[in-house]
Enzyme design. Structure first.
Site, short mmCIF file in Angstrom:
data_model
loop_
_atom_site.label_atom_id
_atom_site.label_comp_id
_atom_site.label_asym_id
_atom_site.label_seq_id
_atom_site.Cartn_x
_atom_site.Cartn_y
_atom_site.Cartn_z
CG HIS A 118 -0.13 0.24 2.52
ND1 HIS A 118 0.67 -0.73 3.08
CD2 HIS A 118 -0.01 1.32 3.33
CE1 HIS A 118 1.23 -0.27 4.19
NE2 HIS A 118 0.84 0.98 4.36
CG ASP A 120 1.67 5.29 4.78
OD1 ASP A 120 1.18 4.15 4.88
OD2 ASP A 120 2.79 5.61 5.23
CG HIS A 264 5.08 1.24 3.02
ND1 HIS A 264 4.54 2.40 2.50
CD2 HIS A 264 4.50 1.07 4.23
CE1 HIS A 264 3.68 2.91 3.36
NE2 HIS A 264 3.63 2.12 4.42
NE ARG A 279 2.49 6.40 9.11
CZ ARG A 279 1.36 5.83 8.66
NH1 ARG A 279 1.33 4.58 8.32
NH2 ARG A 279 0.26 6.54 8.55
C1 SIN Z 1 3.05 1.39 7.72
O1 SIN Z 1 2.37 0.90 6.83
O2 SIN Z 1 3.21 2.58 7.82
C2 SIN Z 1 3.75 0.46 8.70
C3 SIN Z 1 5.06 0.01 8.19
C4 SIN Z 1 5.79 -0.85 9.15
O3 SIN Z 1 5.29 -1.16 10.23
O4 SIN Z 1 6.92 -1.23 8.85
#
Ligand code: SIN
Length: 290
Positions: A118, A120, A264, A279
């Site tokens: 996906h 973000d 990612h 994050r």
């Molecule tokens: C995310 O999708 O922002 C999480 C990525 C992660 O936990 O490595």
């Protein structure tokens, strides 16, 4: 491999890059990701360090900073150097800071955030420019919980010129409810139409802007056609390791990625062990088509 893919790899991997003067930049692969050393993100950055971090992000799309000792305020202050932080409604988050997304997995977890390809926030009218994840705890087994990233410039450029041209005339719906399938959906989730091929606002380079996390369908196509085309594009990203880098986390690693040209995927291979990170997400601008 098809000639269009080989040409794209040669072009991207062979780009001339000026040397860095205030940081060390070590590429993770020829096409995506770099480890950055020689900078302490808790301290004020010089103008040249900040300019070189910006350049490194545009050149590598994913930056890994290791051994950083950051408070929440220092993490957020670093993010604010690149734009306004996205704030979420308090009822949608784990914790009490609307700008901080807690990424947590442990023996009680039945899913983890980001455990599928996906990008973000693409359902937002102005999707996120970038995200900065600071991981504080990694699985006690000493490995696991890596994150995969994919270069969406290269994903587009690997396609035939005819397919690239066709995609350039299409738009797709990105639906914030998609990740909630099977759960109670919170109200007010965004749903937005974006071009399938977008231009990066800073470099002008085209990239493929659909992802299985949020893209529900292509507006101009019949349902079956849309699903078949999206499956082809999603499969390309999932099955083509040339597009990827894989970040192995250690406690106090911060990774900054560009959401305008990457996808990612967090790998949940460490159950029942714990992993914890925080994050922040930087607001972006409305994507422009080609
Ligand atoms: C995310 O999708 O922002 C999480 C990525 C992660 O936990 O490595």
């Amino acid at each position: 491999m098809d000639q269009s893919a080989l040409d794209a790899i040669e072009r991207i991997a062979g780009e001339q890059r000026a040397p860095y003067r205030s940081l060390r930049v070590e590429r993770l692969t020829p096409v995506i990701g770099a480890e950055i050393t020689g900078v302490d993100l808790a301290r004020p950055l010089s103008d040249s360090q900040l300019a070189e971090i910006r350049r490194a992000l545009l050149e590598n799309h994913v930056l890994v900073f290791r051994d950083q000792q950051l408070s929440v305020e220092e993490h957020k202050a670093f993010g604010r150097l690149f734009g306004t932080l996205r704030a979420l409604p308090l009822e949608d988050i784990d914790g009490d800071d609307p700008e901080l997304v807690v990424i947590r997995a442990n023996a009680q977890s039945r899913y983890v955030a980001g455990e599928a390809w996906h990008t973000d926030g693409t359902a937002d009218p102005e999707p996120s420019m970038g995200s900065l994840l600071y991981v504080k705890e990694t699985p006690a087994i000493g490995c696991g919980g890596d994150t995969l990233f994919a270069n969406m410039h290269l994903a587009l450029e690997m396609l035939s010129p005819a397919m690239q041209g066709f995609l350039g005339g299409l738009t797709a719906i990105h639906d914030g409810a998609m990740p909630w399938k099977g759960f109670e959906t919170p109200p007010g989730l965004p749903k937005t139409e974006h071009p399938v091929v977008v231009r990066h606002p800073d470099t002008g380079r085209k990239s493929l802007f659909v992802n299985p996390g949020f893209t529900s369908h292509i507006v101009q196509l019949a349902g079956g056609e849309s699903q078949a085309l999206l499956n082809m594009l999603f499969d390309l990203v999932a099955r083509e390791p040339i597009l990827h880098c894989r970040v192995r986390w250690a406690p106090n690693t911060l990774v900054f990625w560009d959401n305008r040209c990457t996808q990612h995927h967090a790998v949940w291979d460490y159950f029942p062990h714990s992993r914890y990170g925080e994050r922040v997400t930087i607001l972006g601008t409305r994507p422009q088509g080609s």
